[in-house]
Each structure stands twice: as structure tokens, then as C-alpha cells.
Design an enzyme around this catalytic site. Sequence first.
Site, PDB file in Angstrom:
ATOM      1  N   HIS A 174      15.177  18.280 -54.378  1.00  0.00           N
ATOM      2  CA  HIS A 174      15.108  19.029 -55.634  1.00  0.00           C
ATOM      3  C   HIS A 174      15.479  18.182 -56.842  1.00  0.00           C
ATOM      4  O   HIS A 174      15.549  18.704 -57.959  1.00  0.00           O
ATOM      5  CB  HIS A 174      16.046  20.239 -55.558  1.00  0.00           C
ATOM      6  N   ASP A 354      10.957  23.875 -54.032  1.00  0.00           N
ATOM      7  CA  ASP A 354      11.468  22.673 -54.680  1.00  0.00           C
ATOM      8  C   ASP A 354      10.512  21.508 -54.450  1.00  0.00           C
ATOM      9  O   ASP A 354       9.375  21.685 -53.995  1.00  0.00           O
ATOM     10  CB  ASP A 354      12.876  22.347 -54.183  1.00  0.00           C
ATOM     11  N   ASP A 356      10.216  19.049 -52.254  1.00  0.00           N
ATOM     12  CA  ASP A 356       9.648  18.777 -50.932  1.00  0.00           C
ATOM     13  C   ASP A 356       9.334  20.043 -50.149  1.00  0.00           C
ATOM     14  O   ASP A 356       9.041  19.985 -48.954  1.00  0.00           O
ATOM     15  CB  ASP A 356      10.570  17.862 -50.121  1.00  0.00           C
ATOM     16  N   ASP A 358      11.064  22.693 -49.131  1.00  0.00           N
ATOM     17  CA  ASP A 358      11.919  23.324 -48.119  1.00  0.00           C
ATOM     18  C   ASP A 358      12.849  24.397 -48.684  1.00  0.00           C
ATOM     19  O   ASP A 358      13.412  25.183 -47.924  1.00  0.00           O
ATOM     20  CB  ASP A 358      12.718  22.282 -47.333  1.00  0.00           C
TER      21      ASP A 358
END
Length: 647
Positions: A174, A354, A356, A358
Site C-alpha cells: 500500500h 491497495d 498489490d 490484497d
Amino acid sequence: MTFHTTISLLALLCCSSSYGFSHPTFGKRNAFQAKSKVTGGTSLHSTTSTFVELETSPIAGMRPGTSGLRKKVEVWQGVDKENKNYVENFIQSLIDTAKEANDGQQLDTVIVAGDGRYFNIEAIQIICRVLAGNGVSNIWIPRGGIMSTPAVSAAIRRLEGGKAQGGIVLTASHNPGGPGEDFGIKYNEGYGQPAGEEFTETLYEKSLELKSFKTVEGSSDINLDAEAGSTFAVTDTTTVTIIDPFESYLEALKSCFDFDALKTFGQREGFSILMDAMHGAGGPFARRVLVEELGLPESSLLRCDPRPDFGKCHPDPNLVYASDLVKSMGLNADGSPDESTDMTSLPTLGAANDGDGDRNLIAGGQCFVTPSDSLAMICDNWESIPHFAKEGGPKGVARSMPSSAALDVVAAARGIPCFSTPTGWKFFGNLMSSKEMFDGTDYTPFLCGEESFGTGSDHIREKDGLWAVLAWMSILMKANENTPAGQELVSVKDIVKRHWEKYGRHFYCRYDYEAVESDAANKMMDLIRDSFVSGDLSSVPVDDLGIQLVDAVEFAYTDPVDGTETSKQGLIMTFEYPSGDASRVIFRLSGTGSAGATIRMYLEKFEKDTSKHDESAPAALKSLADRAVALVKMEELTGRKEPTVIT
């Protein structure tokens, strides 16, 4: 000293690297058009590649945190002389550690993927050469080089029967991306789980002793925009295969949810969704699932095109950085309802990912659902989710210690074993893999989450933002199964209010003090230890509102699966109001930043009185926050009068 071995081979003809996404600055090709594995399409030419082992020197500071190693991107790029070969040093230390953990045998198959941030493409090329230099046989890279973290975990577990022995994930989660911003690398092991502390500590120790790294020279760059199924021979012993980024992840999600039923529900009059991927890796996955699989309109997507700088935004799905979504859901900046908005014009469900992919933020019209509440409500509504319903409910649930106790209350009422762990998804991994890794108690199906906007289950070994969105869509579907066509749907707000009426409300929020000078942050933590954890609490006066400090401890954890012990995981200060209601404040230094220290202060207050449930959390917790920061001398020791972010 440099060692050379030259070999002749055929390799895939490569074009120059690009970011491969539709964006005026970073190119116009879309690398996420493939829907299934593609074979063929390989163009070969003759080239020469040379194995080399190059001298290097140890670089300080390569100890991974809770989710890998994060530094400013210029550190990874080796802009300064002292950081030369930074990526090579870290990856050599990583692959040496993985080989040692694999009984001295080199890994056969490794996935390399990133979240698309600045330096992603260049780092992938460097990493592939180091892996080839070390004799890794198969390297799998998603088309475009971009893959969400949960998708990597799914591919490790599922692709070709779980052939991959690990995954190298290029992400700072994030944290912001772009020049001057953050870059990171983390490692996921053979069950798709984040590397444990034993692995990361060994990696760090090896980085301090490193004298050389292995790589190859003379190899062309890999064409990351090639069709899925294309191969590239880096050496005569190492082959790169371009994989479909979606295939395994879709399989994992479809094992949890009824996609046909969700598609039907998504067409109901009155239902709509708004998904903000914050220009991160989750965007293409949101499009594939929500639009292509579930048939929702393109207007359901917000910022779903990945960009190396995340469109200049901070890709953290909270009330501050997902402000466009928050406003679109009829909410004020603090998460309270904006009464001036028309409820009928708002999306039924709002969500954000975020960088990536997750993490998740969940909201309904005029209703922000805190991550801790979201976890508890998913647990209480497990019948709505096929993954749990077909097994008679979760066999275990867990939360990170700083998360609120809302989950504990539900788990106790539903008779489900509940665990409180240190922050870091790797601690959940042991619990959900207790049977498959340690032949211990089987806690699957398993539900877990953390206050930092992370939720997931045992379908993979990472938190999963899109999983949480589908879980809430499933809860809404179940809640509306008897709602007649044309009648107003049961809303997220309705579900939340009913939950609070049943279990009480855990008011909760977090104050983040970012980039605090490390020595100052540590002095504040030491003051709490000395004055309160080890001190005499009877000498601490009650404040003007009657809020009294009644206990202070430092959280430590003994893993119930493998017995490992983890200490210094947060300082817990328990308070009592004159009414007798308990509350707590937790202080913790975060390991996810790239510079300085982030002090996180977590505030929680339980309220059973339904007449007080509509108060905004920051307002309900303001007096507790003021009491805590005064006791720990926040301003005096750190110079900070206000937090950077309140979520």
C-alpha cells in the site's frame, strides 16, 4: 573475481520492455487481454549467454519486515555507490536461503511477479538472470509482469498441481510508487504463504556475509508482453514461461463462491457496485471477475488500470486515500454518513484495493464498515459463503492482536475456535496450514483478518481484497433472497446495524504517525514499558472524565501449531470508563514503511447501548485518544501534535 561459462542456445526474440498498460505516459498496450493459457507463438533466434559469478560486498539493512523488504526505489536501483547490485544481493541471499530450506537442492520452479509499480519491469529482468545463474530450471512470469499478491499465492498452490516451490513478489503493498517512492520484494514459500521469520532471519544473516552473486550475461530481455504459454530459454538449463495471471486465481475464487448465483444477483434492480483498485495490480483482476465473469457494467470499476506511480495516488484503501470512493458512497472523510446525499443514488456496495490487491475497504451507502467489523460480520454470516457453508462453518478464525475484539464475540457465540496473533499474515499461515504442513489440527475452512484492511480465508495463504468483496456480495445476496422484485434491497447498513444490535458495537479507529524519527519513536515505546508495563499503575491518576488506566502488558505470542515464540508485538494499555465499560489502546511500531518509523495507535471501546451506536468512531474515541497520547508524551517525545492519518 569473476567466473565465466559460455553456452549457445535459442531464445525468444524480445522486444524492448514496456509497462504494457493503457496510459498516456507508460504506453498503450494492454497486457491483460489473455483469458486462458495460450500455447505456441514463440519466435526464436540464436544468442549466446554467459554464466558469471561477480564479486560484491554486503549491504546493510536487508532485514525483511512483516511483508518483505521495502526501501526507496533508488536504493533498489543502486543509484548510490553503496547500494550497487542491491537487487542482485538480495535475490542471491534469498535463493541461497530457499536452497538451504530445500535440503540443499536448488529450486526447480519459481514465480516472479510484481504489482506494476515503477522499476517492476527492470527488476524482473535482473531477478530472472540471477535465478538462471543459480540454476533454477523454470521461471514463471505473468503476462505483463503484473499479478496481484493473492493471485501469486493461488498460482503457487494450484498451477500445474502446485509445481512452483515459491514466488518472488515485487511489491511495497500500500506504499506509494514512482521515482522517490517505495519498492519492495517479498517471498512466498511452497504452500503460497509469506516466508516465516526463520526464513527471513536466515536471509538477513546471509546478506551480511555475501561475497558474490551468480547471474548470466548476454541474454536478451524477456518479452513480458508475449502471449501466455510462450517460452524463453535464458540458458540451456533455465526456461522462462509466460503464464496467464488469472487462471489459478479464478479457480480459487470459484471454489469459494457461487459465481452463477452472484451473476444473477448482480442483475437485480437496485443493485450496483463501485470497485476502486487505486491503479494497482488488483484492477485487471477486478475487471476479469466483476465485469467479465459476473456481468457487471464497466461503470462498476474505478481506477482499475495499473500505473507505475498509481496515478500519483497513495494506494492504501482507507478513508483518507480512497477519498473518491468514500465520497461516492455518501460518506464524510471520517467515515460518518453524509446526510446530504440521496441514499437511492448510491452504490449498494463499495470497495477498494491497495497496490498489490490484497487489502480491502468495504462500504455501503452511507455506511463505512471497519475491517474488524467486516471480519466479524463475515464470520457471523458464514452460511452465505459456500466455502464455509458446505463444511458447516469455519473450523477456526483469527485476527491480528491490534484488531478489535468484535470477532472474538461472534466466535464465542458461534462456538468457533478463535486466535489472536501478531501482525503479519504469515502468522495466520501456520494456523490454516496446521494439517497440511504439520499434520496437526485441521482448522479449515479458516477465516482471518487484520485491522489494516486485510481479510482472507484458506483458499490461498495471503489476504485477498477481491475475496472480501465477493464475500460481502454473497452476504447481500443471502440477505435479499426473500426480498420481492421491485422492493428496496436489504443494505450493507441494515446488516451492520442488526449486527451491532445483536453483539454490541466495538468503536474502533487507528492513528498513524508516519515517518517519525526512529530514536524518538523508540523512546516513547520505552516510556510505556518502563512507566506502565513495569511500573506502578496505582500512581497513575484518573483524568477529568474518569478514564482510568487499569492494566498494561506487552503482547507476546506462542504459535499453537509449531511452538515458535514471538515477543515485543505491541504494548496494550487497558482503560476503564466510570460506567465500567472497558477500552484499550495499543501502541506498535510498524514494519511496513521504507523510511523512519510509523507509530500506530489503535483505539477500541465497546458499547452495548444501541442509542449510542450511530456516533462516529473518531468522536466516540476522542477522549480515550487524548488520554493515551498525554500519558505516553507523544508530542513531547516525537514533536507530533496530530496523527498523519486517522482510519
